[in-house]
Design a protein around this motif. Sequence first.
Motif, PDB file in Angstrom:
ATOM      1  N   SER A 327       0.728  -1.129   0.178  1.00 52.29           N
ATOM      2  CA  SER A 327      -0.086  -0.087   0.168  1.00 52.29           C
ATOM      3  C   SER A 327       0.903   1.196  -0.068  1.00 52.29           C
ATOM      4  CB  SER A 327      -0.747  -0.101   0.949  1.00 52.29           C
ATOM      5  OG  SER A 327      -1.837  -1.143   1.200  1.00 52.29           O
ATOM      6  N   LEU A 328       1.992   1.256   0.666  1.00 52.70           N
ATOM      7  CA  LEU A 328       2.866   2.097   0.517  1.00 52.70           C
ATOM      8  C   LEU A 328       3.457   2.782  -0.632  1.00 52.70           C
ATOM      9  CD1 LEU A 328       4.448   1.712   4.396  1.00 52.70           C
ATOM     10  CD2 LEU A 328       3.007   3.736   3.411  1.00 52.70           C
ATOM     11  N   GLU A 329       3.871   1.619  -1.329  1.00 56.72           N
ATOM     12  CA  GLU A 329       4.488   1.629  -2.563  1.00 56.72           C
ATOM     13  C   GLU A 329       3.465   2.256  -3.615  1.00 56.72           C
ATOM     14  OE1 GLU A 329       6.666  -0.985  -6.024  1.00 56.72           O
ATOM     15  OE2 GLU A 329       5.817  -1.938  -4.170  1.00 56.72           O
ATOM     16  N   VAL A 330       2.136   1.778  -3.430  1.00 61.65           N
ATOM     17  CA  VAL A 330       0.869   2.354  -4.232  1.00 61.65           C
ATOM     18  C   VAL A 330       0.860   3.918  -4.022  1.00 61.65           C
ATOM     19  CG1 VAL A 330      -1.417   2.229  -4.734  1.00 61.65           C
ATOM     20  CG2 VAL A 330       0.014   0.017  -4.769  1.00 61.65           C
ATOM     21  N   GLY A 331       0.589   4.033  -2.613  1.00 65.20           N
ATOM     22  CA  GLY A 331       0.435   5.589  -2.088  1.00 65.20           C
ATOM     23  C   GLY A 331       1.802   6.446  -2.404  1.00 65.20           C
ATOM     24  N   TYR A 332       2.596   6.009  -2.554  1.00 67.40           N
ATOM     25  CA  TYR A 332       3.943   7.010  -2.767  1.00 67.40           C
ATOM     26  C   TYR A 332       4.573   7.019  -4.093  1.00 67.40           C
ATOM     27  CZ  TYR A 332       4.054   8.482   1.985  1.00 67.40           C
ATOM     28  OH  TYR A 332       3.723   9.031   3.473  1.00 67.40           O
ATOM     29  N   GLY A 333       4.144   5.749  -4.951  1.00 65.39           N
ATOM     30  CA  GLY A 333       4.751   5.636  -6.102  1.00 65.39           C
ATOM     31  C   GLY A 333       6.118   5.234  -6.220  1.00 65.39           C
ATOM     32  N   MET A 334       6.462   4.661  -4.921  1.00 60.35           N
ATOM     33  CA  MET A 334       7.928   4.104  -4.845  1.00 60.35           C
ATOM     34  C   MET A 334       8.123   2.889  -3.794  1.00 60.35           C
ATOM     35  SD  MET A 334      10.108   7.206  -3.193  1.00 60.35           S
ATOM     36  CE  MET A 334      11.707   6.271  -3.313  1.00 60.35           C
ATOM     37  N   LYS A 335       8.837   2.129  -3.699  1.00 61.89           N
ATOM     38  CA  LYS A 335       9.025   1.155  -2.653  1.00 61.89           C
ATOM     39  C   LYS A 335       9.498   1.886  -1.373  1.00 61.89           C
ATOM     40  CE  LYS A 335      10.315  -3.028  -5.289  1.00 61.89           C
ATOM     41  NZ  LYS A 335       9.074  -3.608  -4.964  1.00 61.89           N
ATOM     42  N   PRO A 336       9.026   1.355  -0.201  1.00 63.36           N
ATOM     43  CA  PRO A 336       8.910   1.848   1.002  1.00 63.36           C
ATOM     44  C   PRO A 336      10.387   1.195   1.588  1.00 63.36           C
ATOM     45  CG  PRO A 336       7.453   0.251   1.065  1.00 63.36           C
ATOM     46  CD  PRO A 336       7.723   0.231  -0.330  1.00 63.36           C
ATOM     47  N   CYS A 337      10.945   1.956   2.949  1.00 60.11           N
ATOM     48  CA  CYS A 337      11.753   1.400   3.640  1.00 60.11           C
ATOM     49  C   CYS A 337      11.382   0.803   4.782  1.00 60.11           C
ATOM     50  CB  CYS A 337      12.918   2.606   3.896  1.00 60.11           C
ATOM     51  SG  CYS A 337      13.733   3.384   2.458  1.00 60.11           S
ATOM     52  N   LEU A 338      11.905  -0.257   5.287  1.00 60.42           N
ATOM     53  CA  LEU A 338      11.905  -0.557   6.893  1.00 60.42           C
ATOM     54  C   LEU A 338      12.494   0.515   7.747  1.00 60.42           C
ATOM     55  CD1 LEU A 338      11.918  -4.464   6.809  1.00 60.42           C
ATOM     56  CD2 LEU A 338       9.875  -2.877   6.964  1.00 60.42           C
ATOM     57  N   PHE A 339      11.905   1.220   8.391  1.00 61.96           N
ATOM     58  CA  PHE A 339      12.551   2.304   9.208  1.00 61.96           C
ATOM     59  C   PHE A 339      12.206   2.218  10.798  1.00 61.96           C
ATOM     60  CE2 PHE A 339      13.040   7.103   9.519  1.00 61.96           C
ATOM     61  CZ  PHE A 339      14.475   7.050   9.409  1.00 61.96           C
ATOM     62  N   GLY A 340      12.207   3.277  11.453  1.00 59.29           N
ATOM     63  CA  GLY A 340      11.800   3.289  12.882  1.00 59.29           C
ATOM     64  C   GLY A 340      11.903   4.794  13.234  1.00 59.29           C
ATOM     65  N   CYS A 341      11.568   5.062  14.551  1.00 59.78           N
ATOM     66  CA  CYS A 341      11.441   6.318  15.052  1.00 59.78           C
ATOM     67  C   CYS A 341      11.949   6.418  16.259  1.00 59.78           C
ATOM     68  CB  CYS A 341       9.608   6.552  15.230  1.00 59.78           C
ATOM     69  SG  CYS A 341       9.724   8.453  15.912  1.00 59.78           S
ATOM     70  N   GLY A 342      12.906   7.453  16.667  1.00 58.24           N
ATOM     71  CA  GLY A 342      13.580   7.740  17.774  1.00 58.24           C
ATOM     72  C   GLY A 342      12.915   8.348  18.849  1.00 58.24           C
ATOM     73  N   GLY A 343      11.618   8.901  18.478  1.00 54.60           N
ATOM     74  CA  GLY A 343      10.632   9.402  19.402  1.00 54.60           C
ATOM     75  C   GLY A 343       9.699   8.252  20.236  1.00 54.60           C
ATOM     76  N   SER A 344       8.897   8.895  21.159  1.00 51.64           N
ATOM     77  CA  SER A 344       8.337   7.745  21.837  1.00 51.64           C
ATOM     78  C   SER A 344       6.677   8.084  21.460  1.00 51.64           C
ATOM     79  CB  SER A 344       8.721   7.958  23.261  1.00 51.64           C
ATOM     80  OG  SER A 344       9.868   8.018  23.592  1.00 51.64           O
ATOM     81  N   ILE A 345       5.806   7.047  21.594  1.00 51.70           N
ATOM     82  CA  ILE A 345       4.399   6.837  21.721  1.00 51.70           C
ATOM     83  C   ILE A 345       4.170   6.001  22.737  1.00 51.70           C
ATOM     84  CG2 ILE A 345       2.361   6.788  20.337  1.00 51.70           C
ATOM     85  CD1 ILE A 345       3.773   7.026  17.650  1.00 51.70           C
TER      86      ILE A 345
END
Length: 406
Positions: A327-345
């Motif tokens: 879905s991210l690939e469709v939504g953005y038109g490019m392959k997504p990265c596996l990433f992270g966030c240094g912030g906190s939820i």
Amino acid sequence: MIITDVTNPATGVPGLTTSLRGISQTHVTAQTANESGLDAQTALYKTLATLVHEDHSLAVNAIARRDIPVTPDERKGYEAVPLTVETQRRMAGLLPQVKLTVEENHAAMIQAQLRTSYANVRPGHRVAGGVVLGTAAARLTFHLKGQLDPNAFRSAVAEVLERLNPFNLKITVEEAEAPASGTLPLNLIVQAALKDPHSGVSGGPFPVAEIQLARMIDGLIDGNGRLTAGPVHLYMAPEGPIERITSESLHAENDGTTRRFADNTAKAMVEIRLAPGNNETETAENVKAHLKANAPAGVQLEFEDDKGGSPWSTGIEHPAFTLMLKSLEVGYGMKPCLFGCGGSIPFVAKLMKALDDIPPLVIAPYDQECRMHEPGESLSVTDLNGCARSIVHFLLNCEAALSRTG
């Protein structure tokens, strides 16, 4: 469940977040016995200085040891993220001459931001959000029994501080108005950044000014409250005119201006951003134990817990992740990265424990230039639209895709 409160790797580049750092915040107040040679604020600075090693890595070993090591594949993934060192420095507002606390490459910076626990300190009198203050300041007041050349002494103090400045922060030593005769107050101002970056999103790969200031004061003044470093130790009584030294924390702005706090109690907010592998409860106790063990003799510390939240990480085996990547690939038109966030939820780890096997899908409407939770926060239309299209695609296809997996 879809959560949208993180950043993409770069503008228009989608990321699927698989880890979040946690947070632990503790208020610390210091008091000293009358017979102690240290005043309370100097004692607190010396205690806070022990939170990090010389290379600025976290010195609370119980926490640092629990960080889950980054795998070679994860490191390769960070190397593929389209971020540059220059972009990351600009996002944090770092001064050009300030050195990083990690290798000068973007993958090392990402690892420090996403998968490494680190310490941050703010003056306890100052109301601030989850930021790293770009500038720190303290006033040292030298109580005199004789005459002293203030300009020569100020230069000598500045010389010592520069030797205690491994990350090349901007240091200013200026004379303040004396509150009484027989005193010489000097303001020490230490600056790492032109702004106060978010302590989760940006924090980790650069020095914290407040901690570096504490380490400088620790190197300048010994456990008996005396100047210890050459050449300033020659100014101490009985040979020199300085009988004793007191200090106080100052409110510092990033334009270099300072002001005194109405409350001069010796207190600080100690914040630990927690990498996956840690939890908020153990961390708070580890911080207290570390500070107690490293406080100078005759110093009493009091603690009050503030906010906390455990880190979170996930694998991507569940078919919902496969669909979201598509879905991210469709939504953005490019392959997504596996990433992270240094912030906190903070609620994510708690919610996942309650919901058990329901996968959280954490994606970003923000980009790296958004100044998240800072003044001037913004949204990139490219990322907002890409995120919205991705969610629509996921919702339109999730029933069929997930039902096929049984």
